[in-house]
Enzyme design. Structure first.
Site, PDB file in Angstrom:
ATOM      1  N   SER A 124      32.023 -17.651 -23.621  1.00 31.15           N
ATOM      2  CA  SER A 124      30.862 -17.491 -22.752  1.00 31.15           C
ATOM      3  C   SER A 124      30.545 -16.013 -22.496  1.00 31.15           C
ATOM      4  CB  SER A 124      31.112 -18.195 -21.416  1.00 31.15           C
ATOM      5  OG  SER A 124      31.438 -19.555 -21.645  1.00 31.15           O
TER       6      SER A 124
HETATM    7  N1  SAM Z   1      36.142 -21.232 -21.662  1.00 28.53           N
HETATM    8  C1  SAM Z   1      35.985 -20.857 -23.050  1.00 28.53           C
HETATM    9  C2  SAM Z   1      36.371 -19.440 -23.317  1.00 28.53           C
HETATM   10  O1  SAM Z   1      36.723 -18.716 -22.366  1.00 28.53           O
HETATM   11  O2  SAM Z   1      36.346 -19.051 -24.489  1.00 28.53           O
HETATM   12  C3  SAM Z   1      34.606 -21.160 -23.571  1.00 28.53           C
HETATM   13  C4  SAM Z   1      34.358 -22.605 -23.653  1.00 28.53           C
HETATM   14  S1  SAM Z   1      33.165 -23.132 -24.841  1.00 28.53           S
HETATM   15  C5  SAM Z   1      31.672 -22.610 -24.110  1.00 28.53           C
HETATM   16  C6  SAM Z   1      33.264 -24.884 -24.523  1.00 28.53           C
HETATM   17  C7  SAM Z   1      34.547 -25.517 -24.997  1.00 28.53           C
HETATM   18  O3  SAM Z   1      34.620 -26.821 -24.426  1.00 28.53           O
HETATM   19  C8  SAM Z   1      34.645 -25.701 -26.481  1.00 28.53           C
HETATM   20  O4  SAM Z   1      35.807 -25.091 -26.978  1.00 28.53           O
HETATM   21  C9  SAM Z   1      34.680 -27.218 -26.676  1.00 28.53           C
HETATM   22  O5  SAM Z   1      35.475 -27.645 -27.775  1.00 28.53           O
HETATM   23  C10 SAM Z   1      35.276 -27.650 -25.357  1.00 28.53           C
HETATM   24  N2  SAM Z   1      35.035 -29.038 -24.967  1.00 28.53           N
HETATM   25  C11 SAM Z   1      33.910 -29.783 -25.080  1.00 28.53           C
HETATM   26  N3  SAM Z   1      34.098 -31.014 -24.582  1.00 28.53           N
HETATM   27  C12 SAM Z   1      35.389 -31.057 -24.124  1.00 28.53           C
HETATM   28  C13 SAM Z   1      36.191 -32.050 -23.488  1.00 28.53           C
HETATM   29  N4  SAM Z   1      35.746 -33.279 -23.200  1.00 28.53           N
HETATM   30  N5  SAM Z   1      37.464 -31.733 -23.170  1.00 28.53           N
HETATM   31  C14 SAM Z   1      37.969 -30.503 -23.447  1.00 28.53           C
HETATM   32  N6  SAM Z   1      37.260 -29.531 -24.047  1.00 28.53           N
HETATM   33  C15 SAM Z   1      35.982 -29.791 -24.377  1.00 28.53           C
END
Ligand code: SAM
Length: 213
Positions: free
Chosen positions: A63
């Site tokens: 992000s």
């Molecule tokens: N917090 C992260 C960072 O600091 O790099 C960025 C997160 S990225 C915008 C969103 C993440 O949420 C992705 O890696 C995606 O695979 C994960 N994601 C989506 N749905 C999810 C779920 N139900 N449970 C866990 N992770 C999930």
């Protein structure tokens, strides 16, 4: 010559975070300490401190720094809280939460991203428990949480996450909306009552899971 990441990080905190209204000194310090360039692919390291999200593989993103700061500040952490992050991605947000002195459990649905993030966090000395699974269901065996941070966009607040909030002031910050644009919501639980606040618009990749998309 290697880029001066320390200088780039200090400039990021000043121009993108402090000047945009983030005031909590602990959040500013945490962003000033975490080496964001270690959380992006090697070919994007020169852009690590730019005012933008960046691709991290698997169609996912790290992000924008300001969004990380805004969400972290919204949790109102003082240190010592048990925090659940949903969406480990690169591990950057989890590192910021760990810098604040919290016990961090972070759930990621993509096993490859989870493994990479766990290795990176360990190498950098961050004590974060990375769990592979569907974070929309939370981590019931570790509940209640004083704070839950969801870093992907949900169609609605997952009931499991609301239920795993500490009844004594637990805070959930989560983007809720459609697949492209969302509102950042903060829910604060006191007993059976939940206060809901809208913190403004945002754009996240979809939260995919049983209580997500
Ligand atoms: N917090 C992260 C960072 O600091 O790099 C960025 C997160 S990225 C915008 C969103 C993440 O949420 C992705 O890696 C995606 O695979 C994960 N994601 C989506 N749905 C999810 C779920 N139900 N449970 C866990 N992770 C999930």
């Amino acid at each position: 010559m290697a880029p001066d990441y320390d200088r780039m990080r200090a400039a990021m905190v000043e121009a993108q975070i402090r000047r945009r209204g983030i005031r909590d000194p602990r959040v500013l310090d945490a962003l000033a300490r975490v080496p964001r360039h270690e959380f992006v692919p090697a070919n994007l390291q020169a852009m690590a401190y730019d005012d933008t999200p960046l691709p991290i593989g698997g169609g996912q993103t790290i992000s924008q720094p300001y969004m990380v700061a805004l969400m972290t500040e919204a949790l109102g952490l003082r240190g010592g809280e048990k925090v659940l992050e949903v969406g480990t991605g690169s591990g950057y947000q989890a590192a910021v939460l760990a810098e604040l002195g919290c016990r961090v459990i972070s759930v990621e649905r993509d096993p490859e991203l989870a493994a990479q993030a766990a290795r990176r966090l360990e190498r950098l000395g961050y004590d974060v428990q990375v769990v592979v699974g569907d974070g929309t269901l939370g981590v019931p065996e570790e509940a209640p949480f004083q704070a839950i941070l969801v870093t992907a966009g949900a169609p609605r607040v997952p009931p499991s996450l609301e239920a795993q909030l500490d009844p004594q002031g637990g805070v959930l910050v989560i983007p809720v909306g459609d697949r492209g644009v969302q509102e950042l919501l903060r829910l604060t639980r006191r007993g059976n009552r939940v206060l809901r606040e809208d913190l403004g618009g945002c754009r996240f990749v979809p939260l995919v899971g049983k209580e997500g998309w």
